[in-house]
Design a protein around this motif. Structure first.
Motif, PDB file in Angstrom:
ATOM      1  N   VAL A 282      60.891  73.531  22.120  1.00 38.07           N
ATOM      2  CA  VAL A 282      61.314  72.340  22.106  1.00 38.07           C
ATOM      3  C   VAL A 282      61.309  71.681  23.726  1.00 38.07           C
ATOM      4  CG1 VAL A 282      63.570  72.737  21.974  1.00 38.07           C
ATOM      5  CG2 VAL A 282      62.799  70.550  21.384  1.00 38.07           C
ATOM      6  N   LEU A 283      60.785  70.679  23.805  1.00 40.19           N
ATOM      7  CA  LEU A 283      60.542  70.143  25.296  1.00 40.19           C
ATOM      8  C   LEU A 283      61.022  68.594  25.377  1.00 40.19           C
ATOM      9  CD1 LEU A 283      57.445  70.292  27.574  1.00 40.19           C
ATOM     10  CD2 LEU A 283      57.821  68.337  26.519  1.00 40.19           C
ATOM     11  N   VAL A 284      61.377  68.543  26.620  1.00 44.26           N
ATOM     12  CA  VAL A 284      61.695  66.923  26.895  1.00 44.26           C
ATOM     13  C   VAL A 284      61.058  66.893  28.401  1.00 44.26           C
ATOM     14  CG1 VAL A 284      63.916  66.810  25.637  1.00 44.26           C
ATOM     15  CG2 VAL A 284      63.939  67.165  28.260  1.00 44.26           C
ATOM     16  N   MET A 285      60.592  65.517  28.456  1.00 47.40           N
ATOM     17  CA  MET A 285      59.703  65.228  29.919  1.00 47.40           C
ATOM     18  C   MET A 285      60.632  63.698  30.516  1.00 47.40           C
ATOM     19  SD  MET A 285      55.924  66.059  29.134  1.00 47.40           S
ATOM     20  CE  MET A 285      55.659  65.308  30.914  1.00 47.40           C
ATOM     21  N   SER A 286      60.905  63.632  31.437  1.00 47.85           N
ATOM     22  CA  SER A 286      61.349  62.203  31.992  1.00 47.85           C
ATOM     23  C   SER A 286      60.815  62.062  33.197  1.00 47.85           C
ATOM     24  CB  SER A 286      62.847  62.360  32.010  1.00 47.85           C
ATOM     25  OG  SER A 286      63.552  60.994  32.261  1.00 47.85           O
ATOM     26  N   GLY A 287      60.296  60.869  33.291  1.00 47.90           N
ATOM     27  CA  GLY A 287      59.887  60.281  34.687  1.00 47.90           C
ATOM     28  C   GLY A 287      58.723  60.797  35.573  1.00 47.90           C
ATOM     29  N   GLY A 288      57.778  61.496  34.557  1.00 51.82           N
ATOM     30  CA  GLY A 288      56.799  62.134  35.267  1.00 51.82           C
ATOM     31  C   GLY A 288      56.554  63.371  34.610  1.00 51.82           C
ATOM     32  N   GLY A 289      55.203  64.010  34.586  1.00 56.80           N
ATOM     33  CA  GLY A 289      54.682  65.144  34.012  1.00 56.80           C
ATOM     34  C   GLY A 289      55.182  66.396  34.567  1.00 56.80           C
ATOM     35  N   VAL A 290      55.700  66.181  36.050  1.00 54.57           N
ATOM     36  CA  VAL A 290      56.150  67.474  36.634  1.00 54.57           C
ATOM     37  C   VAL A 290      57.696  67.596  36.156  1.00 54.57           C
ATOM     38  CG1 VAL A 290      54.503  67.260  38.561  1.00 54.57           C
ATOM     39  CG2 VAL A 290      56.899  66.072  38.826  1.00 54.57           C
TER      40      VAL A 290
END
Length: 238
Positions: A100-108
């Motif tokens: 399970v993943l979260v991303m926020s404010g950019g792919g990095v």
């Protein structure tokens, strides 16, 4: 015997090897969507309501049967924008591990967790993950399973960014990351479900009226949202 088994499992995990378990068939007899891993997915562009804005304290679950292991991370269900810069999702990797993943404010900027256990091919599983500010529990067939430490990049966010499409079978509006296998009984909740609730869902076909449900798709001859949110999906690619 128990000591020997535990020692063997510990040795396998320390060497980073795939660990698989045989299992009985999950409670839901039907399997809805068949995905070819290259072009098939269901999607809702810019979902309305809480499904489009939930960033934390969520649970995502599905019934999934893998038919092959992918080359990289591919998504059972996810919300993501096109970059991708923001989103969250439930996925498997090339070893068949559930994540399970979260991303926020950019792919990095990302944070994700993986199970030690891999999903065996051509077996049906109920899979679920809950997320609370980076505290994660992942379930397979209604049972919480061991997970590794967080894998992070950039700002290592503990909550997801908003925006993008919700998809079953790929990583939202980001495209690619198509998953092979069969998927049904997908649901998202804007709450962390208890272990007993997850176990109960393992043997049921969800109706969308469950407490805190913000989207439910049986994929049982329909791509409509069973919840009151009305985020009906469109089938693409076949």
């Amino acid at each position: 015997y128990d000591v020997v088994f535990a020692s063997t499992v510990a040795s396998i995990l320390s060497e980073g090897m795939r660990l698989e378990f045989t299992k009985a068939t999950a409670g839901n007899a039907y399997m809805g969507g068949a995905f070819n891993g290259s072009s098939h997915y269901f999607t809702k562009t810019s979902p309305s309501g809480t499904l489009g804005t939930v960033t934390n304290n969520f649970t995502i679950e599905a019934t999934y049967q893998p038919t092959s292991y992918p080359a990289g991370n591919v998504y059972i269900a996810a919300r993501a924008d096109s970059t991708p810069s923001n989103g969250f999702g439930l996925f498997i990797n090339n070893n068949g591990q559930l994540g399970v993943l979260v991303m926020s404010g950019g792919g990095v900027n990302f944070r994700y967790f993986l199970t030690y256990q891999s999903l065996a091919l051509n077996k049906k599983y109920h899979v679920a993950a809950s997320w609370t500010s980076g505290t994660v529990v992942i379930y397979i067939d209604g049972v919480s399973v061991p997970i590794g430490t967080a894998n992070t990049g950039g700002s290592a966010p503990t909550t997801a960014g908003t925006g993008g499409d919700f998809s079953i079978g790929r990583f939202g509006a980001a495209g690619a990351s198509y998953i092979p296998g069969y998927i049904s009984n997908v649901a998202v909740f804007d709450a962390v479900l208890s272990a007993s609730t997850i176990k109960d869902h393992y043997t049921k076909k969800l109706t969308g009226s469950e407490t805190n449900c913000i989207g439910a798709w049986s994929l049982d001859n329909t791509a409509n949202d069973q919840s009151s949110a009305g985020n009906n999906l469109t089938a693409t690619g076949g």
